[in-house]
Motif scaffolding. Structure first.
Motif, short mmCIF file in Angstrom:
data_model
loop_
_atom_site.label_atom_id
_atom_site.label_comp_id
_atom_site.label_asym_id
_atom_site.label_seq_id
_atom_site.Cartn_x
_atom_site.Cartn_y
_atom_site.Cartn_z
N GLY A 188 34.33 49.61 39.96
CA GLY A 188 33.01 49.39 39.38
C GLY A 188 32.74 47.94 39.06
O GLY A 188 31.89 47.63 38.24
N GLY A 189 33.47 47.04 39.71
CA GLY A 189 33.28 45.62 39.46
C GLY A 189 33.46 44.83 40.74
O GLY A 189 33.62 45.37 41.83
N ALA A 190 33.41 43.51 40.61
CA ALA A 190 33.60 42.62 41.74
C ALA A 190 34.30 41.36 41.26
O ALA A 190 34.16 40.95 40.11
CB ALA A 190 32.26 42.26 42.38
N VAL A 191 35.06 40.74 42.16
CA VAL A 191 35.79 39.51 41.86
C VAL A 191 35.02 38.35 42.49
O VAL A 191 34.74 38.35 43.70
CB VAL A 191 37.22 39.56 42.41
CG1 VAL A 191 37.93 38.24 42.14
CG2 VAL A 191 37.99 40.72 41.80
N LEU A 192 34.66 37.36 41.66
CA LEU A 192 33.95 36.17 42.12
C LEU A 192 34.97 35.06 42.36
O LEU A 192 35.75 34.72 41.47
CB LEU A 192 32.93 35.71 41.08
CG LEU A 192 31.94 36.74 40.54
CD1 LEU A 192 30.99 36.09 39.54
CD2 LEU A 192 31.16 37.37 41.68
N THR A 193 34.93 34.49 43.55
CA THR A 193 35.83 33.40 43.90
C THR A 193 35.00 32.17 44.25
O THR A 193 34.09 32.26 45.08
CB THR A 193 36.71 33.77 45.10
OG1 THR A 193 37.44 34.97 44.80
CG2 THR A 193 37.68 32.66 45.44
N GLN A 194 35.29 31.04 43.60
CA GLN A 194 34.57 29.80 43.86
C GLN A 194 35.52 28.62 43.66
O GLN A 194 36.54 28.75 42.97
CB GLN A 194 33.35 29.67 42.96
CG GLN A 194 33.66 29.78 41.48
CD GLN A 194 32.42 29.65 40.62
OE1 GLN A 194 31.84 28.57 40.54
NE2 GLN A 194 32.02 30.75 39.98
N PRO A 195 35.21 27.48 44.25
CA PRO A 195 36.11 26.33 44.16
C PRO A 195 36.24 25.80 42.73
O PRO A 195 35.28 25.84 41.95
CB PRO A 195 35.45 25.29 45.07
CG PRO A 195 34.52 26.06 45.94
CD PRO A 195 34.06 27.21 45.12
N TYR A 196 37.43 25.32 42.42
CA TYR A 196 37.71 24.59 41.18
C TYR A 196 37.55 25.44 39.92
O TYR A 196 37.49 24.90 38.82
CB TYR A 196 36.81 23.35 41.06
CG TYR A 196 36.82 22.50 42.30
CD1 TYR A 196 37.95 21.82 42.71
CD2 TYR A 196 35.66 22.39 43.07
CE1 TYR A 196 37.95 21.05 43.87
CE2 TYR A 196 35.64 21.61 44.23
CZ TYR A 196 36.79 20.95 44.62
OH TYR A 196 36.79 20.20 45.76
N ARG A 197 37.48 26.76 40.06
CA ARG A 197 37.39 27.62 38.89
C ARG A 197 38.23 28.87 39.13
O ARG A 197 38.39 29.30 40.28
CB ARG A 197 35.94 28.02 38.61
CG ARG A 197 35.10 26.89 38.06
CD ARG A 197 33.78 27.39 37.52
NE ARG A 197 32.98 26.31 36.94
CZ ARG A 197 31.81 26.51 36.36
NH1 ARG A 197 31.28 27.72 36.29
NH2 ARG A 197 31.15 25.48 35.84
N PRO A 198 38.77 29.44 38.08
CA PRO A 198 39.55 30.69 38.26
C PRO A 198 38.63 31.84 38.66
O PRO A 198 37.42 31.82 38.39
CB PRO A 198 40.17 30.91 36.87
CG PRO A 198 39.25 30.20 35.92
CD PRO A 198 38.74 29.00 36.67
#
Length: 352
Positions: free
Chosen positions: A263-273
């Motif tokens: 029921g969720g999603a993982v956000l991936t972006q540069p320079y941040r966890p």
């Protein structure tokens, strides 16, 4: 609740007025009239969704069930409810048989709440051309669902070719959590940089034959100015047909949103966890309630539909539909007028 067997439209109007007087209810605070067109097999599901939506947007609910169009004798069975199973407001469930089912507007029009917008929702396969259904012509907003169709891609193409401002699709509404997650992620990247990001491309991982996945890819394509495709992902997509979205940004950066099946999603972006956001599978009532929040044309949907189907100029089409009489009982199916049936008197109505 009062059940009227083999009745008439006039009797339904009188019964609704009588129940209102008996119960001391008044028609006040009604935001709109919701006309629900449903197959018999989907009536219970449609009623549940309409009740949930009416809790958010007070409305009069009119449920139309077209049954046995080929029945030799026209017939109307109706349930009139005030404060019943369809919520605290007024509701009428109408089952129509025979030729009456082809002229449902003759019963629905006298039941519309005065001076209130009309929204028609098909919880059933919608007509290929909505102007052949008078319940679409009288509506300010029309809600279909391409996800009901056997072939989602063909259904989207049909909706694009028939589009008029005021149309929308619950397959589009299902993409709202994904669009919100992607927007917040890109906003975070812009905040870190101190300037706006530029999309260079990307992909939607999921089911290429799913209407929601294609509309999400179309929306992203309209925003970045480059085509994004729906590709088969490594995992099975969720109910929305989308498993992940990966976007290529300028400055050689990449962001991704991937469903985590909880029921969720993982956000991936540069320079941040990595971060986790809610991405729930919403019930039908919540989807319908979201669409009832606005009665103006949904321009982002039109742009997404253009990119998903390749049919252009949707927003420039006339916002007025003229009723075209089409008799589905005719074997030729050529749309000629039925000489034996009374001509529908409902005029063309402007739509939002």
């Amino acid at each position: 609740m009062t059940t009227l067997w083999d009745t008439t439209g006039s009797a339904v109007v009188k019964e609704l007025a009588a129940q209102r007087r008996t119960g001391g209810a008044v028609l006040s605070g009604v935001a709109l009239t919701l006309v629900v067109v449903a197959d018999e097999s989907r009536v219970a599901e449609a009623e549940e969704a309409a009740t949930a939506a009416a809790a958010q947007h007070p409305c009069r609910i009119l449920v139309v069930v077209r049954r046995q169009i080929d029945a030799p004798v026209p017939r109307l069975d109706a349930e009139v409810l005030i404060g019943g199973r369809l919520g605290p407001g007024e509701a009428v469930v109408m089952r129509m048989y025979g030729r009456l089912a082809l002229h449902a507007e003759s019963v629905v029009l006298p039941l519309l709440a005065a001076d209130a917008p009309v929204v028609t929702w098909w919880h059933a396969p919608a007509p290929e051309r909505l102007q052949t259904d008078a319940l679409a012509v009288i509506a300010d907003r029309r809600i279909t669902d391409s996800s009901i169709a056997e072939d989602h891609v063909t259904a989207l193409r049909t909706r694009a070719e028939d589009y008029s401002p005021g149309d929308t699709d619950l397959a589009w509404t299902r993409t709202t959590p994904w669009r919100a997650a992607l927007t917040s992620t890109l906003d975070a990247v812009s905040g870190r940089r101190g300037d706006a990001v530029r999309l260079l491309g990307g992909r939607v991982e999921g089911d290429p034959g799913n209407a929601s996945a294609r509309l999400l890819a179309g929306w992203l394509s309209s925003r970045c100015g480059c085509g994004l495709d729906v590709v088969e992902g490594p995992r099975r997509p969720g109910p929305s047909g989308v498993d992940a979205v990966v976007l290529q940004l300028d400055q050689d950066e990449e962001v991704a949103v991937r469903a985590d099946r909880r029921g969720g999603a993982v956000l991936t972006q540069p320079y941040r966890p990595d971060a986790t956001v809610a991405l729930p599978d919403r019930p039908l009532g919540d989807l319908l309630g979201e669409e009832l929040r606005r009665l103006d044309p949904d321009e982002p949907y039109a742009e997404a539909l253009e990119e998903a189907t390749g049919v252009r100029g949707l927003s420039n089409r006339a916002a007025v539909r003229e009723h075209v009489w089409l008799d589905p009982a005719r074997p030729d199916g050529n749309g000629d007028r039925d000489d034996d049936a009374e001509e529908p008197s409902s005029p063309a109505a402007p739509v939002a």
